[in-house]
Write a protein that holds these residues in place. Structure first.
Motif, PDB file in Angstrom:
ATOM      1  N   GLN A   3       4.478  20.644  -4.278  1.00 21.00           N
ATOM      2  CA  GLN A   3       5.209  19.535  -3.662  1.00 21.00           C
ATOM      3  C   GLN A   3       4.319  18.889  -2.609  1.00 21.00           C
ATOM      4  O   GLN A   3       3.863  19.540  -1.678  1.00 21.00           O
ATOM      5  CB  GLN A   3       6.506  20.029  -3.023  1.00 21.00           C
ATOM      6  CG  GLN A   3       7.517  20.536  -4.038  1.00 21.00           C
ATOM      7  CD  GLN A   3       8.831  20.891  -3.384  1.00 21.00           C
ATOM      8  OE1 GLN A   3       8.938  20.889  -2.169  1.00 21.00           O
ATOM      9  NE2 GLN A   3       9.827  21.236  -4.216  1.00 21.00           N
ATOM     10  N   MET A   4       4.105  17.587  -2.755  1.00 19.72           N
ATOM     11  CA  MET A   4       3.205  16.846  -1.866  1.00 19.72           C
ATOM     12  C   MET A   4       3.993  15.769  -1.132  1.00 19.72           C
ATOM     13  O   MET A   4       4.935  15.181  -1.653  1.00 19.72           O
ATOM     14  CB  MET A   4       2.061  16.222  -2.676  1.00 19.72           C
ATOM     15  CG  MET A   4       1.305  17.213  -3.544  1.00 19.72           C
ATOM     16  SD  MET A   4      -0.062  16.457  -4.417  1.00 19.72           S
ATOM     17  CE  MET A   4      -1.124  16.056  -3.058  1.00 19.72           C
ATOM     18  N   SER A   5       3.591  15.520   0.089  1.00 17.14           N
ATOM     19  CA  SER A   5       4.240  14.494   0.901  1.00 17.14           C
ATOM     20  C   SER A   5       3.869  13.118   0.384  1.00 17.14           C
ATOM     21  O   SER A   5       2.707  12.831   0.090  1.00 17.14           O
ATOM     22  CB  SER A   5       3.810  14.627   2.377  1.00 17.14           C
ATOM     23  OG  SER A   5       4.337  13.564   3.132  1.00 17.14           O
ATOM     24  N   THR A   6       4.895  12.286   0.246  1.00 15.07           N
ATOM     25  CA  THR A   6       4.658  10.913  -0.223  1.00 15.07           C
ATOM     26  C   THR A   6       4.475   9.933   0.927  1.00 15.07           C
ATOM     27  O   THR A   6       4.233   8.748   0.685  1.00 15.07           O
ATOM     28  CB  THR A   6       5.846  10.443  -1.082  1.00 15.07           C
ATOM     29  OG1 THR A   6       7.055  10.496  -0.295  1.00 15.07           O
ATOM     30  CG2 THR A   6       5.995  11.315  -2.326  1.00 15.07           C
TER      31      THR A   6
ATOM     32  N   GLU B 220       1.800  14.751  -8.259  1.00 19.20           N
ATOM     33  CA  GLU B 220       2.734  15.885  -8.208  1.00 19.20           C
ATOM     34  C   GLU B 220       3.102  16.333  -9.616  1.00 19.20           C
ATOM     35  O   GLU B 220       3.286  17.523  -9.886  1.00 19.20           O
ATOM     36  CB  GLU B 220       3.985  15.465  -7.437  1.00 19.20           C
ATOM     37  CG  GLU B 220       4.981  16.591  -7.215  1.00 19.20           C
ATOM     38  CD  GLU B 220       6.153  16.155  -6.371  1.00 19.20           C
ATOM     39  OE1 GLU B 220       7.218  16.786  -6.486  1.00 19.20           O
ATOM     40  OE2 GLU B 220       6.000  15.180  -5.597  1.00 19.20           O
ATOM     41  N   LYS B 221       3.212  15.385 -10.540  1.00 17.67           N
ATOM     42  CA  LYS B 221       3.497  15.743 -11.928  1.00 17.67           C
ATOM     43  C   LYS B 221       2.324  16.456 -12.578  1.00 17.67           C
ATOM     44  O   LYS B 221       2.491  17.394 -13.362  1.00 17.67           O
ATOM     45  CB  LYS B 221       3.857  14.480 -12.722  1.00 17.67           C
ATOM     46  CG  LYS B 221       5.196  13.888 -12.354  1.00 17.67           C
ATOM     47  CD  LYS B 221       5.483  12.653 -13.203  1.00 17.67           C
ATOM     48  CE  LYS B 221       6.835  12.064 -12.840  1.00 17.67           C
ATOM     49  NZ  LYS B 221       7.140  10.846 -13.658  1.00 17.67           N
ATOM     50  N   ASP B 222       1.119  15.984 -12.248  1.00 20.68           N
ATOM     51  CA  ASP B 222      -0.070  16.612 -12.826  1.00 20.68           C
ATOM     52  C   ASP B 222      -0.257  18.025 -12.312  1.00 20.68           C
ATOM     53  O   ASP B 222      -0.687  18.924 -13.048  1.00 20.68           O
ATOM     54  CB  ASP B 222      -1.313  15.774 -12.523  1.00 20.68           C
ATOM     55  CG  ASP B 222      -1.258  14.413 -13.202  1.00 20.68           C
ATOM     56  OD1 ASP B 222      -0.510  14.273 -14.192  1.00 20.68           O
ATOM     57  OD2 ASP B 222      -1.950  13.494 -12.718  1.00 20.68           O
ATOM     58  N   GLU B 223       0.039  18.212 -11.028  1.00 17.86           N
ATOM     59  CA  GLU B 223      -0.099  19.533 -10.426  1.00 17.86           C
ATOM     60  C   GLU B 223       1.290  20.130 -10.272  1.00 17.86           C
ATOM     61  O   GLU B 223       1.904  20.024  -9.220  1.00 17.86           O
ATOM     62  CB  GLU B 223      -0.813  19.443  -9.076  1.00 17.86           C
ATOM     63  CG  GLU B 223      -2.208  18.848  -9.182  1.00 17.86           C
ATOM     64  CD  GLU B 223      -2.872  18.732  -7.828  1.00 17.86           C
ATOM     65  OE1 GLU B 223      -2.264  19.235  -6.847  1.00 17.86           O
ATOM     66  OE2 GLU B 223      -3.948  18.128  -7.739  1.00 17.86           O
TER      67      GLU B 223
ATOM     68  N   LYS C 181       0.829  -1.209   0.000  1.00 23.02           N
ATOM     69  CA  LYS C 181       0.000   0.000   0.000  1.00 23.02           C
ATOM     70  C   LYS C 181       0.858   1.252   0.000  1.00 23.02           C
ATOM     71  O   LYS C 181       0.542   2.251  -0.688  1.00 23.02           O
ATOM     72  CB  LYS C 181      -0.900   0.007   1.237  1.00 23.02           C
ATOM     73  CG  LYS C 181      -2.161  -0.832   1.093  1.00 23.02           C
ATOM     74  CD  LYS C 181      -3.138  -0.512   2.226  1.00 23.02           C
ATOM     75  CE  LYS C 181      -4.478  -1.166   1.989  1.00 23.02           C
ATOM     76  NZ  LYS C 181      -5.482  -0.730   2.980  1.00 23.02           N
ATOM     77  N   VAL C 182       1.941   1.239   0.762  1.00 23.11           N
ATOM     78  CA  VAL C 182       2.826   2.406   0.818  1.00 23.11           C
ATOM     79  C   VAL C 182       3.449   2.676  -0.544  1.00 23.11           C
ATOM     80  O   VAL C 182       3.541   3.831  -1.000  1.00 23.11           O
ATOM     81  CB  VAL C 182       3.914   2.186   1.887  1.00 23.11           C
ATOM     82  CG1 VAL C 182       4.989   3.265   1.798  1.00 23.11           C
ATOM     83  CG2 VAL C 182       3.306   2.180   3.278  1.00 23.11           C
ATOM     84  N   LYS C 183       3.883   1.615  -1.222  1.00 21.37           N
ATOM     85  CA  LYS C 183       4.457   1.798  -2.546  1.00 21.37           C
ATOM     86  C   LYS C 183       3.429   2.372  -3.524  1.00 21.37           C
ATOM     87  O   LYS C 183       3.742   3.270  -4.315  1.00 21.37           O
ATOM     88  CB  LYS C 183       4.988   0.459  -3.067  1.00 21.37           C
ATOM     89  CG  LYS C 183       6.251  -0.011  -2.380  1.00 21.37           C
ATOM     90  CD  LYS C 183       6.764  -1.305  -3.015  1.00 21.37           C
ATOM     91  CE  LYS C 183       8.057  -1.739  -2.358  1.00 21.37           C
ATOM     92  NZ  LYS C 183       8.598  -3.003  -2.956  1.00 21.37           N
ATOM     93  N   SER C 184       2.211   1.846  -3.443  1.00 20.43           N
ATOM     94  CA  SER C 184       1.161   2.358  -4.323  1.00 20.43           C
ATOM     95  C   SER C 184       0.856   3.823  -4.015  1.00 20.43           C
ATOM     96  O   SER C 184       0.635   4.632  -4.926  1.00 20.43           O
ATOM     97  CB  SER C 184      -0.108   1.515  -4.168  1.00 20.43           C
ATOM     98  OG  SER C 184       0.125   0.174  -4.506  1.00 20.43           O
ATOM     99  N   HIS C 185       0.850   4.177  -2.737  1.00 21.33           N
ATOM    100  CA  HIS C 185       0.582   5.563  -2.353  1.00 21.33           C
ATOM    101  C   HIS C 185       1.681   6.493  -2.855  1.00 21.33           C
ATOM    102  O   HIS C 185       1.380   7.596  -3.370  1.00 21.33           O
ATOM    103  CB  HIS C 185       0.487   5.651  -0.828  1.00 21.33           C
ATOM    104  CG  HIS C 185       0.335   7.048  -0.317  1.00 21.33           C
ATOM    105  ND1 HIS C 185      -0.829   7.762  -0.427  1.00 21.33           N
ATOM    106  CD2 HIS C 185       1.218   7.879   0.305  1.00 21.33           C
ATOM    107  CE1 HIS C 185      -0.680   8.956   0.100  1.00 21.33           C
ATOM    108  NE2 HIS C 185       0.571   9.051   0.559  1.00 21.33           N
ATOM    109  N   LYS C 186       2.938   6.056  -2.765  1.00 22.06           N
ATOM    110  CA  LYS C 186       4.043   6.890  -3.233  1.00 22.06           C
ATOM    111  C   LYS C 186       3.962   7.109  -4.740  1.00 22.06           C
ATOM    112  O   LYS C 186       4.195   8.221  -5.234  1.00 22.06           O
ATOM    113  CB  LYS C 186       5.370   6.259  -2.864  1.00 22.06           C
ATOM    114  CG  LYS C 186       5.703   6.331  -1.381  1.00 22.06           C
ATOM    115  CD  LYS C 186       7.078   5.736  -1.088  1.00 22.06           C
ATOM    116  CE  LYS C 186       7.406   5.866   0.395  1.00 22.06           C
ATOM    117  NZ  LYS C 186       8.749   5.293   0.707  1.00 22.06           N
ATOM    118  N   LYS C 187       3.639   6.068  -5.454  1.00 21.08           N
ATOM    119  CA  LYS C 187       3.497   6.214  -6.902  1.00 21.08           C
ATOM    120  C   LYS C 187       2.360   7.168  -7.250  1.00 21.08           C
ATOM    121  O   LYS C 187       2.484   8.006  -8.158  1.00 21.08           O
ATOM    122  CB  LYS C 187       3.256   4.849  -7.537  1.00 21.08           C
ATOM    123  CG  LYS C 187       4.464   3.936  -7.503  1.00 21.08           C
ATOM    124  CD  LYS C 187       4.156   2.590  -8.171  1.00 21.08           C
ATOM    125  CE  LYS C 187       5.368   1.672  -8.146  1.00 21.08           C
ATOM    126  NZ  LYS C 187       5.076   0.359  -8.773  1.00 21.08           N
TER     127      LYS C 187
END
Length: 987
Positions: free
Chosen positions: A281-284, A274-277, A262-268
C-alpha cells in the motif's frame, strides 16, 4: 366605409385587446411562477438584504411559497427610510397615491360614465368600444356628455386635494429626514459646493471670511485646483493596478490548475504502481515542494505567462510580460505622484470651492444667499455635497461655459425628439394596420390573416417595440445631462428624469395618439378631405385601444419582470462565470447589491399616470387597468426595496423626485381637460350647439386646475430644497436646552432661554459660560476618539492627563471667581504634574489653557495618524506631510480672532467625524494611495510568494479575504483588504 367593414374593424380592436391581455397574463404567470421557484434557491438575487449587510442593517426574511406576500404587505413602509433613504420611500408613496387615485377613478367612471356611454344606444361597435366615448355619435345624445363633465370635475378636485395633502406630508417628511440624527450628522449635510468663485476669493482665509456671517461659521474650506498632470498619472496607475491584479490572478489560476493536473497524474501513477506491486500500500498524496520562483516557473512556463502589447487598445506595440511591466509602471507612477503632490498647493484655482459649515442651518443659509456683487459669479450653489457624488470633470467650467453647455445639451435633446418621431410614428401606425391594409395593397395579407396573428402583430408587438426603443434612450440622455456640466451624479439623474419624461410625453403619448388616429381615419380623409379635422377628432379617442394594450404590457408583464429581475438574474450568472475572475470582480458579484435609478424608472410610471388621466373619461376601462398596474408595481417595488436593493447614501436627494412626479400628474389633468374641450368644440360644428357650452365649461376647469397648480407650487416650492429657519433653530434650541438641563440639573435661568448665534454682545455673553464648556467638551471628544486609535504603547496616563486638564479649564473659566489663581497657588510648591509636562512638551507652558488644549489636540492628531499608517488592514488616507500642513493651518486658525461666536456653542449632535476630512473634497489624484493588489490565497501558498514579490517591487498587495479553489474559481469573504470592513455575509 360599409357597416360590415366597420364591424370588422371593431372586432379586430377587441381581438387586439384580448390578445394583449392573454399574452401578457401568461407572461405574468410565468414570471411569478419562476420567481416563487427561484426565490428560495437564489437568495443572492431575491433576498440579499437579509444576509449581505451587517447584522444591524439586515431586513427580515419573508419565507414560504405564499406567506411572503402577506408579510410584505404588513411590513411597515416607513422602515424603508432607514434602510434605503427617503427617495425610495417617496417612490412607494407615489405608487400608493396613484393606487388611491385610480381606485376612485374606477369606481366613479364605472358607476357614471360607462352607463352614459352604453345605456340605450344602438351600436354596431364591439363591446370594448361600446363602453367608451366613441359610442356616442348621434347629436341627439350630446347631453350624455354632461355626465363626463361632472365626473371630470369631481375627479379633478379629488386629485388636487390629494396632491396638496401629499405635498404637505412630503415637506414634513423631508424636513424631518434632513434634521434626523442619522442624516444631519453626516458631513454632506453641512457642505455647500459653490462654482464660478472669483479669483479674489481664491484663498481659504478669504472664503472663511466670506462665510463668517452664517450661523455657526465655517468649519473647513476646500479649493478645487488644477491637477491635470496628477489626474493623468492617477488614472494610469488605476488602470495599471487593475491590469496587474487580473494578470496575477490569471497566473495563480494557471499554477493551481497545473498543480491539480500533476496531483491527478501522480495519483494515477501510484495506483498503477500499487497494482503492479501487489500487497504494498503506497501513499497517493503528493508532497508540496518549497514555494519558490523556480517552482512557479515550472508550473507556468514563461511562454504561458500573461502578456500584452503596449500600444493602442493592446493591439499594437511591443509585446511585454504584463506582471513585470505593471510592477515597474506602478512603482514609477507611485513615485511621480508622491513628488507631484508635494507641490499641489501651487495648482491653479479652477473656480469651484466646497465650504463645510459647523451647523446644518449655516449651510442652508449660505446656499440661499446672494453671494457676489457682480453678474455670473457664485450664482450656482449645491447643497448636500458628498465626495462620492461629485463629477470632478464638471467642476472647472465657468458660468458662461455652463450656460452654453446647457443650451447645447437641451438643443440636442429637442433635436433628438424631432428625429425620434419617425420610428415612434411607425410603431403607432403598426398598432392600426387593420385600417391601413384596406387602402395599401401590399398589406392585404394582414386583413386576410387568421387569428391570432393580426392581434399579436397589432396588440403585442407595438408596445414591445416601443418599450425596447425607449430602453436605449436613457443612455443618450444621461450623456447629454453629463455634458451640461452638472457637478453631481444624483442631480444628473434628476436631469435625466426631466428629459426622459418630456421625451416619453411627446413620443410615448402624443405622437402615438396622433399617428394612431390618422391611421384609423385615413380612408375617410382620402374620400372626404373637407371633413378631415372633424373625422380626425372623432377617431382620436380610438387610440385609447393602443394605450389599453400598453397599460396591460407594463402592468402585467412589466411588473412581473421587475420582481423576477430577469436582467439581473442573467447578468449575475454571466458575471459569476465569466467576469468574477479577480477578487474585486468576485466581490462585486458576491457582495454589491443593485440599486434603483429613479431618473429612469419614475418617468415611465409617470407616463402611465398621464395616459390614465388623459383617457380616464374617454375610455373608463383604462382606469381599472391602471389600478391593477400600480398595485402590481407597488408589490414588486416594495419587495425590491425591502429585500434586494441598497440605495447609496451619497446619491440620496431627500425625495426631490417626488415633486417632479407630482407635476407630471398635473400634465395628465391638463391633457384630459384640453382634449375634452377640443372634442366638444369640434362636435359643435355638427347639428348641436350644446357642445359649445360643454367646451366652455371644460375650459373653466382648465383655469381652475392652473390656479390650483400655481398655488401649490408657490406654496411648497420654497420649502422643498432648503430647511426653514424655524425648524433649524428650534432643533438647535432644543439641543442647547437639553445640554443646559443636564449640566445644571434642571435649574433653569430665564436669561439662558434666549440663544443668539450672531450677537457678539448680548446673546454671546448670555451663553458664554456654556459655550466654553461645550468647546472643550467637543475637543475632549475628538481627543478621546483619536486615543482609541493610538497603539497601546502610549502611556495610559494620558487620558487621565486630559481629564485633569479639562477639569482645570472648566473650573477656571466657568467656576468660582479666581479659581484658576487658587489652583495655581495650591500647586506652586508641588512637583510637576502631567499637565505641566505636557505643556512644556508642546511649548504652551505659561499660555492660556485654550491653547494648551489645542496643542494636545494637535499632538493627538499626529499620534493618531501615525497609528493609522502602521495598520495593515486599512488604507492610508493621506501623508504625514499633509497632516502637518493641516495641523499648522488649524493652529493658525485657532490663534486668529474669530468674527463669529464659537461654532460649538450650538453645535449639533455630530459625533461622526469624516476620517478623510483633510482631503474630503480634494481630487482623488491628490491624496488617494495606491489600491492594494488583491490576490486570492491558494492552498499551496503561491499567493504569499506573489505578494512578497510585489511588496519588494514597491507595490502594495495582500491576499486577505480571498481564496482560490482547486478548480481555479475565486471566492471572497469580505471587501478589499485596504478598506474598512463592517461585517456581513456571515451566513
Amino acid at each position: 366605409m360599409s357597416v360590415d367593414r366597420t364591424q370588422a374593424l371593431s372586432n379586430n380592436t377587441t381581438n387586439n385587446f384580448l390578445s394583449a391581455l392573454v399574452v401578457n397574463g401568461a407572461l405574468l404567470g410565468v414570471e411569478v411562477g419562476a420567481f416563487l421557484i427561484l426565490k428560495k434557491r437564489l437568495w443572492r438575487i431575491y433576498s440579499p438584504r437579509t444576509i449581505l449587510p451587517p447584522p444591524d442593517k439586515r431586513a427580515p426574511q419573508f419565507s414560504g411559497m405564499v406567506g411572503w406576500l402577506p408579510a410584505l404587505i404588513r411590513y411597515p413602509t416607513e422602515d424603508i427610510i432607514d434602510k434605503n433613504g427617503l427617495d425610495a420611500y417617496m417612490f412607494l408613496r407615489y405608487l400608493k397615491l396613484l393606487i388611491r387615485i385610480f381606485l376612485i377613478f374606477t369606481l366613479l367612471t364605472f358607476a357614471v360614465i360607462i352607463p352614459a356611454d352604453a345605456t340605450g344606444i344602438t351600436s354596431s361597435k364591439s363591446a370594448l368600444e361600446r363602453i367608451s366615448w366613441t359610442n356616442i355619435i348621434e347629436p341627439k345624445d350630446q347631453d350624455r356628455f354632461f355626465a363626463h363633465i361632472v365626473v371630470v370635475y369631481i375627479l379633478t378636485f379629488i386629485v388636487i386635494w390629494m396632491i396638496r395633502r401629499e405635498m404637505s406630508d412630503f415637506i414634513h417628511l423631508r424636513q424631518q429626514f434632513l434634521l434626523s440624527h442619522s442624516h444631519s450628522r453626516l458631513p454632506q449635510a453641512r457642505t455647500v459646493l459653490i462654482t464660478s468663485v472669483p479669483d479674489e476669493l481664491a484663498k481659504v482665509q478669504a472664503l472663511r471670511t466670506f462665510g463668517s456671517f452664517v450661523p455657526g461659521g465655517v468649519d473647513r474650506v476646500w479649493l478645487f485646483r488644477d491637477t491635470k498632470a496628477l489626474n493623468e498619472l492617477f488614472e494610469r496607475r488605476q488602470q495599471a493596478c487593475g491590469k496587474l491584479e487580473g494578470a496575477e490572478t490569471a497566473l495563480l489560476e494557471k499554477a493551481v490548475l497545473a498543480w491539480r493536473k500533476k496531483v491527478k497524474s501522480h495519483k494515477k501513477a501510484m495506483k498503477r504502481r500499487e497494482k503492479d506491486e501487489e500487497g504494498n500500500q503506497m501513499s497517493t498524496e503528493m508532497d508540496v515542494p518549497p514555494i519558490t520562483r523556480e517552482f512557479l516557473d515550472e508550473l507556468v512556463p514563461q511562454s504561458e505567462r500573461p502578456c500584452h502589447r503596449t500600444g493602442v487598445l493592446g493591439m499594437i506595440g511591443q509585446k511585454v510580460d504584463t506582471i513585470e511591466w505593471c510592477r515597474r509602471e506602478i512603482a514609477e507612477l507611485n513615485e511621480k505622484l508622491r513628488q507631484g503632490r508635494e507641490h499641489i498647493v501651487k495648482g491653479r484655482f479652477l473656480g469651484s470651492a466646497f465650504i463645510r459649515c459647523n451647523l446644518q442651518l449655516g449651510a442652508h443659509v449660505l446656499a440661499q444667499c446672494l453671494s457676489y456683487h457682480e453678474p455670473l459669479r457664485m450664482q450656482s450653489k449645491w447643497m448636500e455635497a458628498n465626495p462620492k457624488d461629485i463629477v470632478w470633470h464638471n467642476l472647472d467650467d465657468g458660468a458662461l461655459e455652463m450656460r452654453s453647455r446647457k443650451f447645447i445639451s437641451w438643443g440636442i435633446t429637442i433635436g433628438l425628439i424631432i428625429a425620434w418621431a419617425f420610428p415612434v410614428g411607425f410603431i403607432g401606425t403598426l398598432s392600426n394596420l387593420d385600417d391601413l391594409c384596406l387602402k395599401v395593397h401590399w398589406l392585404d395579407w394582414l386583413c386576410r390573416a387568421k387569428a391570432p396573428a393580426p392581434g399579436i402583430i397589432q396588440g403585442v408587438l407595438p408596445p414591445a417595440f416601443l418599450a425596447g426603443l425607449f430602453a436605449l434612450l436613457p443612455l443618450i440622455l444621461r450623456a447629454l445631462a453629463w455634458y451640461e456640466g452638472i457637478p453631481r451624479y444624483s442631480l444628473i439623474s434628476v436631469s435625466v428624469y426631466r428629459r426622459f419624461y418630456f421625451f416619453l410625453l411627446i413620443h410615448g403619448f402624443l405622437i402615438v395618439t396622433l399617428t394612431s388616429g390618422i391611421t384609423r381615419a385615413i380612408q375617410q380623409i382620402v374620400e372626404n378631405p373637407t371633413h378631415t379635422v372633424q373625422e380626425l377628432a372623432s377617431q382620436l379617442p380610438g387610440a385609447s385601444v393602443f394605450f389599453l394594450t400598453y397599460m396591460i404590457t407594463q402592468g402585467l408583464s412589466g411588473a412581473g419582470a421587475a420582481i423576477l429581475q430577469l436582467g439581473d438574474l442573467v447578468l449575475y450568472f454571466i458575471k459569476k462565470w465569466f467576469l468574477g475572475r479577480t477578487p474585486r470582480q468576485a466581490y462585486g458579484v458576491s457582495f454589491l447589491m443593485p440599486s434603483a435609478d429613479f431618473g429612469v424608472i419614475l418617468p415611465r410610471l409617470s407616463l402611465l399616470a398621464t395616459i390614465g388621466f388623459a383617457y380616464s373619461a374617454l375610455s373608463p376601462l383604462i382606469n381599472l387597468l391602471a389600478l391593477l398596474c400600480y398595485v402590481m408595481f407597488y408589490i414588486a417595488w416594495k419587495f425590491l426595496f425591502v429585500q434586494v436593493f441598497d440605495q447609496a447614501d451619497e446619491h440620496e436627494t431627500g425625495g426631490l423626485y417626488f415633486p417632479m412626479a407630482i407635476d407630471n400628474l398635473f400634465v395628465g389633468l391638463y391633457i384630459e381637460q384640453i382634449s375634452l374641450a377640443c372634442l366638444f368644440f369640434l362636435k359643435a360644428s355638427g347639428s348641436t350647439k350644446v357642445a359649445i357650452a360643454q367646451a366652455a365649461v371644460m375650459l373653466v376647469l382648465v383655469g381652475i386646475t392652473a390656479i390650483a397648480h400655481s398655488f401649490i407650487n408657490h406654496s411648497y416650492k420654497p420649502l422643498i430644497k432648503y430647511l426653514p429657519m424655524s425648524l433649524a433653530t428650534q432643533k438647535l434650541a432644543s439641543n442647547y436646552e437639553r445640554r443646559r438641563k443636564h449640566r445644571h440639573q434642571g435649574v433653569q435661568d430665564e436669561i439662558d432661554n434666549e440663544v443668539d448665534l450672531f450677537s457678539r454682545t448680548s446673546g454671546y455673553l448670555r451663553i458664554r459660560e456654556d459655550a466654553i464648556v461645550l468647546i472643550f467638551s467637543i475637543a475632549i471628544r475628538r481627543v478621546r476618539r483619536r486615543i482609541k486609535k493610538i497603539p497601546k504603547t502610549i502611556d495610559h496616563t494620558f487620558d487621565k492627563t486630559i481629564g485633569t486638564t479639562f477639569n482645570v479649564i472648566k473650573t477656571g473659566l466657568v467656576g468660582e471667581p479666581s479659581s484658576v489663581q487658587k489652583h495655581q497657588a495650591e500647586d506652586v510648591n508641588s512637583p510637576k504634574t502631567s499637565e505641566d509636562t505636557m505643556a512644556e512638551a508642546t511649548g504652551t507652558k505659561g499660555s492660556s489653557e485654550v491653547y494648551r488644549m489645542k496643542s494636545i489636540d494637535s499632538q493627538m492628531s499626529r499620534a493618531s495618524h501615525t497609528s493609522r499608517v502602521s495598520k495593515t488592514s486599512k488604507k492610508s488616507k493621506y501623508s504625514e506631510q499633509d497632516k502637518e500642513k493641516y495641523d499648522a493651518e488649524e493652529e493658525q486658525i485657532a490663534a486668529r480672532p474669530s468674527l463669529d461666536p464659537p461654532p460649538s456653542v450650538m453645535t449639533e449632535d455630530t459625533d461622526e467625524e469624516n476620517e478623510d476630512g483633510v482631503h474630503a473634497f480634494d481630487h482623488p489624484s491628490t491624496y488617494v494611495e495606491q489600491p492594494w493588489i488583491w490576490i486570492p490565497k491558494d492552498k499551496l501558498g503561491i499567493s504569499r510568494l506573489l505578494v512578497q514579490e510585489l511588496e519588494d517591487a514597491g507595490v502594495k498587495a495582500s491576499d486577505l479575504g480571498a481564496e482560490m479553489r482547486e478548480d481555479g474559481i475565486v471566492e471572497v469573504s469580505r471587501n478589499p483588504p485596504d478598506e474598512d470592513w463592517s461585517g456581513g455575509h456571515d451566513a
